[in-house]
Design a protein around this motif. Structure first.
Motif, mmCIF file in Angstrom:
data_model
loop_
_atom_site.group_PDB
_atom_site.id
_atom_site.type_symbol
_atom_site.label_atom_id
_atom_site.label_comp_id
_atom_site.label_asym_id
_atom_site.label_seq_id
_atom_site.Cartn_x
_atom_site.Cartn_y
_atom_site.Cartn_z
ATOM 1 N N VAL A 3 67.922 15.983 13.265
ATOM 2 C CA VAL A 3 67.926 15.724 14.704
ATOM 3 C C VAL A 3 69.106 16.463 15.314
ATOM 4 O O VAL A 3 70.105 16.704 14.653
ATOM 5 C CB VAL A 3 68.020 14.210 15.011
ATOM 6 N N PRO A 4 69.014 16.838 16.586
ATOM 7 C CA PRO A 4 70.120 17.542 17.228
ATOM 8 C C PRO A 4 71.373 16.673 17.329
ATOM 9 O O PRO A 4 71.286 15.453 17.467
ATOM 10 C CB PRO A 4 69.587 17.843 18.633
ATOM 11 N N GLN A 101 72.705 17.281 28.752
ATOM 12 C CA GLN A 101 71.257 17.394 28.934
ATOM 13 C C GLN A 101 70.794 18.825 28.715
ATOM 14 O O GLN A 101 69.768 19.071 28.065
ATOM 15 C CB GLN A 101 70.857 16.910 30.330
ATOM 16 N N LEU A 104 70.989 19.531 24.941
ATOM 17 C CA LEU A 104 69.989 18.743 24.236
ATOM 18 C C LEU A 104 68.586 19.303 24.471
ATOM 19 O O LEU A 104 67.780 19.411 23.534
ATOM 20 C CB LEU A 104 70.058 17.273 24.658
ATOM 21 N N ASN A 105 68.289 19.695 25.703
ATOM 22 C CA ASN A 105 66.987 20.305 25.992
ATOM 23 C C ASN A 105 66.789 21.576 25.176
ATOM 24 O O ASN A 105 65.708 21.830 24.646
ATOM 25 C CB ASN A 105 66.838 20.606 27.485
ATOM 26 N N ASP A 106 67.844 22.369 25.054
ATOM 27 C CA ASP A 106 67.778 23.597 24.274
ATOM 28 C C ASP A 106 67.538 23.292 22.796
ATOM 29 O O ASP A 106 66.692 23.905 22.148
ATOM 30 C CB ASP A 106 69.082 24.379 24.468
ATOM 31 N N ARG A 108 66.249 20.580 21.454
ATOM 32 C CA ARG A 108 64.970 19.890 21.213
ATOM 33 C C ARG A 108 63.843 20.861 20.895
ATOM 34 O O ARG A 108 62.848 20.490 20.290
ATOM 35 C CB ARG A 108 64.572 19.059 22.424
ATOM 36 N N ARG A 109 63.988 22.103 21.304
ATOM 37 C CA ARG A 109 62.957 23.114 21.039
ATOM 38 C C ARG A 109 62.891 23.479 19.563
ATOM 39 O O ARG A 109 61.894 24.012 19.104
ATOM 40 C CB ARG A 109 63.234 24.362 21.870
ATOM 41 N N LYS A 111 62.628 22.569 15.749
ATOM 42 C CA LYS A 111 62.076 21.488 14.933
ATOM 43 C C LYS A 111 62.405 21.709 13.465
ATOM 44 O O LYS A 111 62.381 22.837 12.965
ATOM 45 C CB LYS A 111 60.551 21.430 15.084
ATOM 46 N N LEU A 115 65.957 23.914 13.170
ATOM 47 C CA LEU A 115 67.200 23.283 13.601
ATOM 48 C C LEU A 115 68.265 23.414 12.519
ATOM 49 O O LEU A 115 69.414 23.782 12.791
ATOM 50 C CB LEU A 115 66.975 21.807 13.947
#
Length: 137
Positions: A3-4, A101, A104-106, A108-109, A111, A115
């Motif tokens: 997870v990030p 945010q 985190l948005n970056d 989340r891309r 997987k 990651l």
């Protein structure tokens, strides 16, 4: 972790805590903060046997936010309200929230293995330095 993760240096990150802060996908730092594995005083005491040499050590350590961003140690310097984050908590929190945010948005891309690969490459870049025109890993 699959997870990030994001670390934020709010005032100072130093000593053994610096390693813990750095083991993440992104490191953000407020503009008036510093981040180093040793304090300038400790570094001066070891290298020059004189804690009064702390300003010299601080310059050599390159521990302020702008220097750390240029070196690639931190991923973003977060602007603080005029006079520092302590002068306007709400504005500092909002700026931090926006930065978190965005990163985190970056992240989340990415997987699974992507990651982990990205994190691994971040760590590998931290060990590269140049001396007299020669790049070392």
């Amino acid at each position: 972790l699959r997870v990030p993760s994001i670390s934020v240096v709010v005032v100072e990150g130093g000593s053994g805590g610096a390693l813990g802060i750095g083991v993440t996908d992104r490191v953000l730092i407020f503009e008036n903060s510093y981040y180093s594995v040793i304090s300038p005083e400790g570094c001066a005491a070891i290298l020059w046997k004189d804690p009064a040499a702390a300003p010299k050590a601080a310059a050599a350590l390159k521990l302020n936010a702008d220097q750390l961003e240029k070196l690639g140690v931190v991923d973003e310097v977060i602007a603080e309200p005029f006079g520092g984050a302590h002068n306007d908590y709400d504005k500092a929190a909002a700026t931090l929230g926006y930065a978190l945010q965005k990163h985190l948005n970056d992240l989340r891309r990415l997987k699974g293995d992507a990651l982990l690969d990205s994190r691994y490459e971040r760590y590998r870049r931290l060990g590269i330095y140049e001396e007299a025109g020669v790049v070392h890993n």
